[in-house]
Design a protein around this motif. Structure first.
Motif, PDB file in Angstrom:
ATOM      1  N   SER A 196      -0.135  13.479  -4.857  1.00 29.19           N
ATOM      2  CA  SER A 196       0.057  14.218  -3.618  1.00 29.19           C
ATOM      3  C   SER A 196       1.439  14.501  -3.359  1.00 29.19           C
ATOM      4  O   SER A 196       2.062  15.545  -2.865  1.00 29.19           O
ATOM      5  N   HIS A 206       4.428   1.410  -2.658  1.00 26.50           N
ATOM      6  CA  HIS A 206       4.013   2.661  -1.736  1.00 26.50           C
ATOM      7  C   HIS A 206       5.492   2.715  -1.331  1.00 26.50           C
ATOM      8  O   HIS A 206       6.029   4.099  -1.374  1.00 26.50           O
ATOM      9  N   PRO A 264      -1.184  13.422   5.200  1.00 30.19           N
ATOM     10  CA  PRO A 264      -1.289  12.942   3.681  1.00 30.19           C
ATOM     11  C   PRO A 264      -0.422  12.144   3.389  1.00 30.19           C
ATOM     12  O   PRO A 264       0.921  12.438   3.511  1.00 30.19           O
ATOM     13  N   MET A 265      -0.804  11.457   2.351  1.00 34.00           N
ATOM     14  CA  MET A 265       0.159  10.504   1.648  1.00 34.00           C
ATOM     15  C   MET A 265       0.853  11.438   0.866  1.00 34.00           C
ATOM     16  O   MET A 265       0.380  12.447   0.370  1.00 34.00           O
ATOM     17  N   GLY A 266       2.275  11.054   0.858  1.00 34.25           N
ATOM     18  CA  GLY A 266       2.991  11.867  -0.159  1.00 34.25           C
ATOM     19  C   GLY A 266       3.560  13.151   0.554  1.00 34.25           C
ATOM     20  O   GLY A 266       4.196  13.785  -0.082  1.00 34.25           O
ATOM     21  N   ALA A 267       3.082  13.341   1.638  1.00 33.30           N
ATOM     22  CA  ALA A 267       3.498  14.781   2.331  1.00 33.30           C
ATOM     23  C   ALA A 267       5.103  14.704   2.392  1.00 33.30           C
ATOM     24  O   ALA A 267       5.843  13.572   2.765  1.00 33.30           O
ATOM     25  N   GLU A 269      -6.988   5.904  -6.412  1.00 32.62           N
ATOM     26  CA  GLU A 269      -6.311   6.154  -5.125  1.00 32.62           C
ATOM     27  C   GLU A 269      -4.893   6.480  -5.270  1.00 32.62           C
ATOM     28  O   GLU A 269      -4.207   7.336  -4.618  1.00 32.62           O
ATOM     29  N   HIS A 270      -4.223   5.271  -5.900  1.00 30.45           N
ATOM     30  CA  HIS A 270      -2.619   5.329  -5.949  1.00 30.45           C
ATOM     31  C   HIS A 270      -2.292   6.365  -6.740  1.00 30.45           C
ATOM     32  O   HIS A 270      -1.329   7.047  -6.262  1.00 30.45           O
ATOM     33  N   LEU A 306      -0.110  21.349   2.269  1.00 33.29           N
ATOM     34  CA  LEU A 306      -0.554  22.186   1.054  1.00 33.29           C
ATOM     35  C   LEU A 306      -1.510  23.408   1.485  1.00 33.29           C
ATOM     36  O   LEU A 306      -1.540  24.547   0.973  1.00 33.29           O
ATOM     37  N   LYS A 323     -12.291  -3.224  -1.828  1.00 37.64           N
ATOM     38  CA  LYS A 323     -11.739  -2.414  -1.034  1.00 37.64           C
ATOM     39  C   LYS A 323     -12.126  -2.415   0.427  1.00 37.64           C
ATOM     40  O   LYS A 323     -11.371  -2.090   1.385  1.00 37.64           O
ATOM     41  N   GLU A 334     -11.642  -1.391  -5.979  1.00 40.49           N
ATOM     42  CA  GLU A 334     -10.762  -0.648  -6.354  1.00 40.49           C
ATOM     43  C   GLU A 334     -10.107  -1.150  -7.406  1.00 40.49           C
ATOM     44  O   GLU A 334      -9.920  -2.634  -7.337  1.00 40.49           O
ATOM     45  N   ASN A 382      -2.356   9.403  -4.667  1.00 35.18           N
ATOM     46  CA  ASN A 382      -1.297   9.581  -3.647  1.00 35.18           C
ATOM     47  C   ASN A 382       0.038   9.984  -4.599  1.00 35.18           C
ATOM     48  O   ASN A 382       0.701  10.738  -3.533  1.00 35.18           O
ATOM     49  N   GLU A 383       0.056   9.669  -5.379  1.00 34.49           N
ATOM     50  CA  GLU A 383       1.598   9.871  -6.198  1.00 34.49           C
ATOM     51  C   GLU A 383       1.265  11.526  -6.288  1.00 34.49           C
ATOM     52  O   GLU A 383       2.375  12.022  -6.587  1.00 34.49           O
TER      53      GLU A 383
END
Ligand SMILES: Cc1cc2nc3c(=O)[nH]c(=O)nc-3n(C[C@H](O)[C@H](O)[C@H](O)COP(=O)(O)OP(=O)(O)OC[C@H]3O[C@@H](n4cnc5c(N)ncnc54)[C@H](O)[C@@H]3O)c2cc1C
Ligand SMILES: NC(=O)c1ccc[n+]([C@@H]2O[C@H](COP(=O)([O-])OP(=O)(O)OC[C@H]3O[C@@H](n4cnc5c(N)ncnc54)[C@H](O)[C@@H]3O)[C@@H](O)[C@H]2O)c1
Ligand SMILES: Cc1cc2nc3c(=O)[nH]c(=O)nc-3n(C[C@H](O)[C@H](O)[C@H](O)COP(=O)(O)O)c2cc1C
Ligand SMILES: [Zn+2]
Lengths: 93, 989, 416, 190
Positions: free
Chosen positions: C132, B855, B910-913, C125-126, B965, B627, B618, C129-130
């Motif tokens: 999302s 993050h 989910p990430m960011g939810a 992927e980052h 979503l 990764k 990645e 995520n952002e």
């Protein structure tokens, strides 16, 4: 692309540098006791003049020194470059 | 030879080298040295294009880059180039060219129906209609877009290469006409480094198109001699086929060179951009002839007089059999005379001036050419090709006469080509006598000479050129040792008087901007509607905004505006010349920064091992990192799960080489580190390491990492992979500009050390046999640092842990990274050692509740928000401290880092939810936070998430909701974000 | 004001356009106004329009040092969207987007607002995520945001490079269907015509060169066309805000930087939507005339020269070829620059200033075109009622002291 | 145990692909010590090296053993054979023991690529904004700059340049130079 006179290495292409914004603004004295407002002045408020500007550059792909430049923000003419600790050259008329 | 319009002799084409080409599917012949335009004209073809808006038939109008009409498509398949100027395409054998913007064919174009509706399509018509009902624009737009554009984009990727090069010179000369050549030569003779660029195939400028003499001999001979001398100078360079397209700051000029066309196979590169840095610039770009506004001025067969002259003199082509010259100045007579000389019948010179007299008109009359003075062309006849013009006295349109002709050569005077002067900041001044703009204010490092400066006689061009060249050399530090050029040109003297550029109207269409189909009426309408500023008129009508950027039409429009506004041209003002002077391809601008070379791909010393293992990579900044290492048939997620398990249960191995590393040394080192981290470091003992938090002056977390004290005045700092460069610059900034009291030396050693991290309960067993360092917990505790040997290699070992288990970070000089890695793998084999990638790393650290900058932080998060308040030093000062006590930095609105657990353990949020207090369908719905990291935890055997939640630490145990979503809202409980081993027993054991 | 309509167009087609009126007057400045707006860009003109239309304040002048819309309004790449991250931003941009949806009808001037969708590509992927995070937030703020798969993205934009074997393959995207572009000049002209019809004086070629105060209160302005008294004044001058603030005696947290844009030669339609990429760093749409309109990042240094540097253009070209390999043989026709007012948190400043009676609206930086109607609306309300409009409250200058910044750098990843 | 130079996984000795005007050579390991000293320590260093450190910007001075390249007002890169590095470090440590200084072994941090031959200059000029005219950057000089998107230090040699690039950028620069040199028939030499 500007041609920036590094006071150590000589004239070099802007690609080699990193810009550092307005020069010579300082933390307020006794900054831990400074008011929110004077701290905000230091952190964020800038002259942003239309005309001559004292500004900071670092020669990142060269000597890695931070230094100062007097540049006109309309014509981009550079009147002077000087090192930390040097006397400040006057702004051209 | 089908070239019916090729003159029997003359021209610089090679009559022994016939070339065959296709235009709209028909084969034609031309000659080496032709342009596509000259070859088409040699075959009697004028109609080559349809105009943009009204699809009117259009012919070849100019001679070079100024061409507004003759835009064609060249090449086929992936090599298609839309909107190529036929006047600037060098003919090559097998060249394929097609007309554009017509259907079904160039001759019968359905789109021409729009010409009939043109009264409806006046300037700005679209602003006044298509408005209702709301949302209907979508439909109108769909319709309008059918008609958009001129050329077609190719539908395949470009097969060609493009190059970039830097070039430094003392004197850059732009334009190799008489002025430029003499400037280059005298600068070169003075010893300066000279670079001469010209867009044409050969030097000479207008001398190629005309029939002047220098020192009594054909001017073209002088060109050859001057060029030869220049080529002999060691420090002079000359680029042909090279357009200077932009003048930027401090003598920086961008040029683009096109390759010599090849007839077979591929060129090595198609175009090359020269990034020229010049101490001095001499602009000798010449002048562009200006047309005249008259009714029907776009009929194919109408062209600039200088172009018709150039086609005859330079290419040996008659642009017609019978010509009318429409003029307002003396120079047009030169064109007429040259045409006559070439054998074209000049039916008449229609001169707007009441009393053309002097040498040139006399010469014309002598040759038997009819001069209609005080007359104007008031109409043209023919459809796809000019058949006749109508001429009448300017004050009495009724006394019209029809003159049959197939060529109308128009000359409205000359406009200096000041584009690059304007780019460089020059402000032009209006010279009323020339009806043109000439250089006004000085421009940085630039002098302007020759007809670019409004000097239209050859003698002045030569004299000014050589003077300017010598002066530029002197300003660049060179003084002439050789005598300057003495040149003498003889040409019939021209009367400087110029007539109007607008002919009387009889209500026909009068184009100001040929490409964009902007008429005089459009400009007048704009003024009437209040778009009185020249910039408004431009934007309202699109005048000057087409592919030719108004090279021929701009100044005509100004005279129309001047009239409509009742203001002098200088009061009307000008629009701005902008780069590029001539369109430049994306390919050329990108150069070789495409494909694999688009950005550097940085690899670690162990990268080849990862690659051999089939690792998935990645991108992290410019780095690529492994990764995960999926086994055949394994998904990335399964691989990561397996890797996590191994690192928890036995031992894993991770490549951490990308971490930023700074060696910090000097008497002030300890003080420096104490100032840049917000937690205490002064007390750190040599041999120990500590996790540090670095804040910006705004108090927000900027970077984090472990720093070890190697000696009293010696530290090894690590930063995040992405933060390495900015942290280095940041610390140097303080050190160099503010903390002059500290003597400290920073050396970046990111690349010097390869880092392998052994992690897991068996780490000690794996490392033990390889090292002379005592690994016993008491001898080498958590957060200690040791120097020693590992696998015989000099190593620095940090006992730190980002997984929460026993862990050693082993640094060795980069050349040994791979050897170290292999030795560890070998030693670990009996313990089932497993390499793990960044995905597993993220899961491991999330299980343990460790943050990752970027993050859990986004530039708005303080250490207090993250729950690191206890770490923040209370006594010392550090960067960002003052900001933490601002009024907005405390209180219940701050977000805190917490953990989230869903009821359903199989659920991975989910990430960011986003998180809300109560589910509801109402929008907007207030949010109290969001998920920063979320994984299926193989260790906890359930989904875990970290989140930033408003006042989150006060909400432990509360249930919050996460609307998805798609799908129903999910409930989750707020818990501590440390899911694994909160007592740190595993880490410290 | 004569209304524009198709019938009018027909009538004038027959009458050789003789019936068209001036879109706005060019009056001499009066000695005094209730409100003077400094800056005749979209924001200033919209402010005047809504002051007159919604608040009945018609003794208003807009002073413009050059020509209307000649600032960033006339130089921008016209992307309109509302999918911002933070609630405060989402609220004001969405308010604006709603106004856009009926702006042509409201102004009786077709601003060609084209809701052609806006696709923000994710290459890592980052970034996914952002995206999302932003889309989840947008949805709860009532904004039509979507997450798209790689397949859907590639199908929607056929000329996109779909290879996985490139440095930055397309992994997916976030999209906002209601987003799009508009005709930038028409926005300035439409607001000007609307405001003029309601009695606002639009005064071009009138530069403000001094601020007249009575104690802490502003009472008027010195201009190149003489002194003008004003009860209230608003500076709406984008890149020149610091210059005006200096005249009034205070500083702003703003730096002016050149931002460039460029257009290709006109080509037949190849791109039906707006595409942005943070990682590859470019954004592009195709205008109704056929040019590709593109932009990317700012030049690093402070500048008031409305031009930029070559390296930025080269970066855009390289990014464009990465994203759309077929553009390589197309040609750039023109590049230009605007001076954008960069705020430390990439959010605007709207509201009161240290000088009584003086309001400010600036800091929109690389992304304020989309806010034009909304920004004018809230500023008009703020001026009329002498207190910040609710949507403007979080954007007060005071936030730089409290530290309550609204950091939109993430959402604004690439200038637009 | 195998040592792995930055380009070991990239380079395959190649045949010249054309009439070759330029050669590319991986110099594998060149000993490099980054030295930061000020004041009297500068002279002390000179004593240890056997020649004075160059204090003029953009110059390099050396003897048979080492060569010192000016990097900044208090920074030099001392280059030597890989085998000499340990001894050099030791000598510096001794000479500077009573001075504040930082002598850091950065041998592994950079690859050294040699671009040699008549066309070396135009190849380098494709991506380096420096004026490479021999008057400006000839023997005795050194310069730091960028090459395409990487930072480099350039040490001119008889006919060509030694290019010092960060290890992780080496494969990018290598590929970039091969691609740039294609026009001149670049060949890879051992
Ligand atoms: C290249 C570029 C691309 C952009 N792309 C986008 C995009 O895609 N989407 C988006 O939403 N935004 C974009 N923007 C940003 C957007 O253009 C601006 O935020 C917005 O147009 C600002 O409008 P304004 O009315 O505030 O400023 P402006 O239009 O700049 O108006 C300010 C006016 O004030 C005048 N003025 C200044 N000083 C004085 C004085 N002393 N006296 C009188 N008048 C004065 C100026 O002449 C100017 O006309 C872009 C900007 C640029 C430069
Ligand atoms: N009597 C008149 O009215 C009149 C008018 C104009 C020119 N002339 C004659 O034309 C000649 C002018 O000489 P000159 O040297 O000034 O100009 P020139 O036109 O002879 O030469 C200019 C050259 O510069 C090139 N060029 C222009 N822009 C360029 C760019 N951006 N990049 C690269 N190349 C570019 C052109 O292709 C041309 O080759 C003289 O002989 C003069 O007498 C006469
Ligand atoms: C969305 C948009 C599209 C444009 N399209 C064109 C165009 O097709 N042709 C052109 O010449 N200029 C075009 N321009 C650029 C303008 O000509 C002009 O350069 C820009 O408005 C800045 O003004 P200035 O160059 O006069 O300073 C466009 C500008 C914008 C903002
Ligand atoms: Zn330097």
């Amino acid at each position: 692309m500007l041609l920036i006179p590094c006071p150590y290495c000589g004239e070099r292409a802007e690609l080699e540098f990193r810009y550092g914004g307005e020069a010579h603004f300082r933390r307020p004295d006794n900054h831990l006791e400074a008011s929110d407002e004077s701290w905000a002045n230091y952190l964020f408020m800038r002259k942003n003049p239309k005309g001559w500007h004292r500004e900071r550059w670092m020669h990142i792909a060269g000597c890695k020194r931070w230094f100062y430049v007097v540049r006109h923000t309309v014509t981009h003419r550079i009147a002077a470059a000087y090192k930390v600790g040097d006397p400040w050259p006057d702004l051209p008329a | 030879m089908t070239q019916d319009f090729r003159l029997a002799k003359g021209g610089r084409v090679d009559r022994d080298k016939p070339l065959r080409f296709l235009f709209d599917g028909v084969a034609y012949d031309g000659l080496a040295g032709d342009t596509l335009a000259s070859a088409l004209l040699a075959n009697g073809i004028h109609l080559v294009a349809r105009s943009f808006k009204y699809h009117r038939p259009r012919g070849i109008f100019g001679l070079g880059l100024e061409e507004p009409n003759a835009l064609v498509e060249t090449g086929i398949g992936a090599a298609v180039e839309p909107n190529a100027r036929a006047t600037a395409v060098e003919l090559a054998d097998g060249l394929i060219a097609n007309s554009q913007n017509n259907w079904p064919s160039l001759r019968f174009d359905i789109g021409a129906a729009s010409d009939l509706l043109s009264p409806l399509f006046s300037a700005g018509f679209y602003y006044k209609t298509f408005m209702g009902p709301a949302g209907a624009w979508k439909f109108y737009e769909w319709l309008i877009r059918r008609a958009a554009g001129v050329g077609r984009a190719p539908d395949l990727p470009d097969p060609d290469r493009y190059e970039h090069s830097y070039a430094h010179t003392d004197v850059l000369v732009i334009g190799a006409g008489p002025a430029g050549l003499s400037a280059a030569l005298s600068a070169g003779r003075a010893g300066a480094r000279v670079l001469l660029v010209d867009d044409q195939v050969e030097p000479g400028g207008q001398l190629l198109n005309t029939s002047y003499t220098v020192n009594g001999r054909p001017a073209i001979d002088w060109v050859a001699e001057a060029t030869a001398e220049l080529d002999r100078l060691p420090d002079a360079r000359r680029f042909a086929r090279t357009v200077a397209f932009g003048a930027y700051d401090h003598g920086y000029v961008a040029c683009v060179e096109r390759a010599v066309p090849v007839t077979q196979g591929h060129v090595r590169w198609r175009e090359r951009i020269w990034h020229v840095r010049a101490t001095e610039i001499v602009l000798a770009a010449g002048a562009i002839e200006r047309p005249i506004i008259f009714d029907g001025n776009d009929r194919p067969g109408t062209m600039l007089a200088s172009a018709a002259r150039g086609y005859a003199n330079r290419y040996g082509v008659a642009s017609g059999r019978r010509a009318v010259v429409f003029a307002n100045n003396d120079d047009a007579y030169r064109s007429a005379l040259d045409l006559a000389e070439a054998g074209v019948e000049v039916a008449a010179i229609v001169d707007l001036r009441p009393d053309p007299s002097g040498t040139l008109p006399a010469l014309a009359r002598e040759k038997g050419i009819r001069v209609l003075s005080g007359h104007a062309v008031v109409g043209t006849r023919g459809r796809a090709r000019l058949k006749a013009v109508e001429a009448a006295p300017i004050d009495d349109a009724s006394r019209r006469q029809v003159i049959e002709c197939d060529l109308l050569a128009v000359s409205g005077g000359w406009n200096p080509a000041l584009h690059l002067y304007a780019h460089a900041g020059g402000k032009a001044a209006y010279a009323k006598a020339l009806a043109a703009f000439v250089p006004g204010t000085p421009a940085d490092r630039m002098s302007i000479v020759g007809s670019a400066a409004g000097e239209f006689t050859l003698a002045r061009c030569l004299a000014d050129g050589s003077r300017a060249g010598a002066e530029a050399a002197r300003r660049a530090g060179f003084t002439a040792s050789q005598p300057s050029l003495v040149l003498d040109a003889d040409e019939p003297e021209a009367d400087a008087r110029i007539g109007p550029t607008v002919a009387p109207s009889r209500g026909g269409k009068r184009f100001v901007d040929l490409h964009n189909d902007v008429t005089e009426a459009d400009l007048r309408l704009a003024v009437r509607e209040g778009y009185r500023s020249v910039e408004h008129a431009k934007r309202y009508t699109t005048w000057g905004m087409g592919p030719d950027q108004g090279k021929t039409g701009n100044i005509l429009g100004l005279s129309v505006l001047s009239d409509a506004l009742g203001q002098e041209v200088p009061q009307v003002g000008t629009t701005t010349f902008r780069p590029p002077y001539h369109p430049v391809s994306f390919g050329a601008l990108a150069g070789r920064d495409t494909g694999d070379l688009v950005v550097p791909l940085r690899k670690t010393p162990m990268d080849s091992w990862h690659e051999k293992q089939g690792a998935l990579f990645e991108p992290v900044g410019q780095w690529r990192r492994a990764k995960a290492y999926p086994k055949p048939g394994e998904s990335m997620h399964h691989a990561a799960e397996r890797e996590v398990k191994a690192a928890r249960e036995s031992v894993g191995l991770f490549d951490a080489s990308t971490l930023g590393k700074i060696d910090i040394r000097g008497p002030g080192a300890a003080a420096l580190i104490d100032r840049v981290y917000c937690n205490a470091f002064a007390s750190l003992k040599p041999g120990n390491a500590r996790y540090g938090l670095m804040l910006g002056e705004d108090g927000m977390l900027k970077d984090d990492g472990v720093t070890a004290r190697l000696g009293p005045d010696h530290f090894h700092m690590t930063t995040t992979t992405g933060g390495a460069a900015s942290v280095y610059v940041w610390i140097e900034d303080w050190l160099q500009t503010e903390w002059l009291d500290l003597e400290v030396y920073l050396t970046s050693v990111t690349e010097q050390w390869a880092v392998a991290t052994l992690s897991g309960p068996k780490a000690r067993q794996v490392l033990g046999p390889l090292t002379d360092v005592d690994l016993a917990a008491g001898a080498f505790p958590f957060m200690a640092f040791r120097e020693g040997r590992v696998a015989g290699l000099p190593a620095r070992i940090f006992r730190v842990s980002f997984s929460g288990d026993l862990s050693y970070e082993i640094n060795v000089p980069a050349r040994h990274g791979l050897a170290l890695w292999e030795a560890l793998m070998e030693s670990g084999r009996p313990h089932g050692i497993t390499p793990y990638g960044t995905e597993a790393l993220h899961i491991l650290r999330a299980e343990k509740g460790y943050i990752v900058v970027g993050h859990e932080t986004d530039g708005t998060i303080t250490p207090y928000d993250l729950g690191y308040g206890a770490m923040v030093a209370k006594k010392k000062d550090y960067l960002g401290r003052r900001s933490l006590t601002r009024s907005g930095m405390t209180g219940p609105d701050r977000k805190h880092l917490v953990g989230l657990l869903t009821k359903d353990p199989a659920r991975v949020l989910p990430m960011g939810a986003q998180i809300v207090e109560r589910p509801s369908e109402v929008r907007p719905l207030p949010m109290i936070g969001h998920v920063t990291s979320s994984y299926m935890s193989p260790t906890m055997k359930r989904g875990i998430a970290m989140a930033l939640v408003k006042n989150g630490r006060e909400r432990m145990g509360q249930t919050v909701y996460l609307p998805m979503l798609d799908g129903p809202t999910v409930a989750a409980e707020i818990v501590s974000h440390v899911f694994y081993d909160p007592e740190n027993q595993r880490r410290d054991g | 004001m004569k209304r524009y309509s198709f019938v009018q167009l027909l009538r004038n087609a027959i009458g050789f356009g003789e019936g068209w009126q001036e879109a706005w007057r060019s009056p001499e400045p009066k000695p005094s106004y209730d409100v003077v707006i400094v800056g005749g860009g979209g924001h200033g003109l919209a402010t005047a329009y809504y002051l007159a239309k919604l608040h009945g304040i018609r003794n208003v002048a807009v002073l413009e040092k050059g020509w209307l819309g000649g600032g960033n309004t006339g130089r921008n790449t016209t992307v309109v969207r509302s999918n911002y991250l933070w609630d405060e931003s989402a609220a004001i941009y969405e308010h604006s987007l709603k106004l856009w949806e009926s702006l042509s009808q409201d102004l009786n001037y077709n601003v060609m607002f084209s809701q052609r969708n806006l696709v923000m590509l994710a290459h890592t992927e980052h970034e996914l995520n952002e995206a999302s995070r932003r889309v989840h937030a947008n949805r709860l703020n009532g904004i039509d945001a979507e997450i798209w798969s790689r397949e859907k993205t590639l199908a929607f934009i056929p000329i996109l490079n779909g290879s996985m074997d490139i440095r930055y393959p397309v992994m997916g995207a976030s999209a906002q269907p209601r987003a799009g572009i508009a005709r930038h000049d028409a926005v300035a002209w439409g607001f000007a015509r609307g405001a003029d019809a309601l009695g606002v004086d639009i005064i071009q070629n009138c530069e403000v060169i001094g601020v007249r105060r009575d104690g802490t209160r502003i009472v008027g302005l010195d201009t190149t066309r003489g002194a003008i008294d004003a009860k209230k004044v608003a500076f709406v001058a984008a890149g020149h805000s610091s210059v005006l603030a200096a005249l009034a005696g205070f500083r702003l947290p703003i730096e002016s930087h050149p931002l460039q844009a460029m257009v290709s030669e006109p080509i037949k339609p190849v791109l039906d939507t707006v595409v942005m990429s943070g990682t590859v760093h470019a954004y592009v749409s195709q205008s109704d005339k056929g040019e590709l309109v593109m932009g990317a990042g700012i030049d690093a240094f402070n500048s008031y020269a409305q031009r930029g540097s070559l390296p930025i253009l080269e970066e855009i070209a390289s990014a464009m070829i990465e994203l759309f390999p077929i553009v390589s043989r197309l040609k750039i026709l023109r590049s230009w620059g605007g001076i954008v007012d960069i705020c430390p948190d990439a959010s605007p400043i709207i509201g009161k200033t240290p000088v009584d009676g003086l309001f400010i609206n600036c800091g929109w930086g690389t992304g304020g075109f989309k806010a034009t109607p909304g920004s004018g609306w809230v500023l008009a309300d703020t001026i009329a009622n002498d207190r910040p409009h609710k949507l403007a409250e979080p954007f007060a200058l005071e936030r730089f002291s409290s530290g309550r910044l609204i950091d939109e750098h993430g959402a604004a990843a690439v200038a637009h | 145990m195998a040592e792995c130079a930055p380009l070991d996984n990239v380079i395959r000795p190649g045949e010249p692909n054309g009439p070759s005007g330029v050669a590319l050579i991986d110099r594998r390991f060149i000993g490099q010590v980054n030295l930061r000293v000020r004041g009297p320590a500068v002279a002390a260093t000179g004593a240890a090296l056997g020649y004075a450190l160059p204090v003029e910007a953009n110059t390099a001075v050396g003897n048979g053993v080492s060569r010192s390249c000016w990097l900044g007002p208090d920074e030099w890169l001392i280059v030597c054979e890989d085998e000499q590095r340990a001894e050099l470090m030791q000598r510096l440590a001794q000479a500077l023991s009573s001075h504040a200084h930082a002598a850091t072994d950065v041998t592994d941090a950079r690859a050294v690529l040699r671009l040699a031959g008549a066309c070396a200059r135009p190849v380098l000029a494709k991506g380096c904004p420096l004026d490479l005219h021999p008057r400006r950057l000839g023997p005795g000089k050194v310069a730091q700059s960028v090459l395409a998107r990487a930072q480099i230090m350039i040490l001119p040699i008889e006919e060509g340049y030694d290019l010092f690039v960060a290890r992780s950028f080496a494969s990018y620069v290598w590929a970039w130079l091969l691609d740039a040199g294609a026009e001149y028939g670049i060949r890879v030499e051992p």
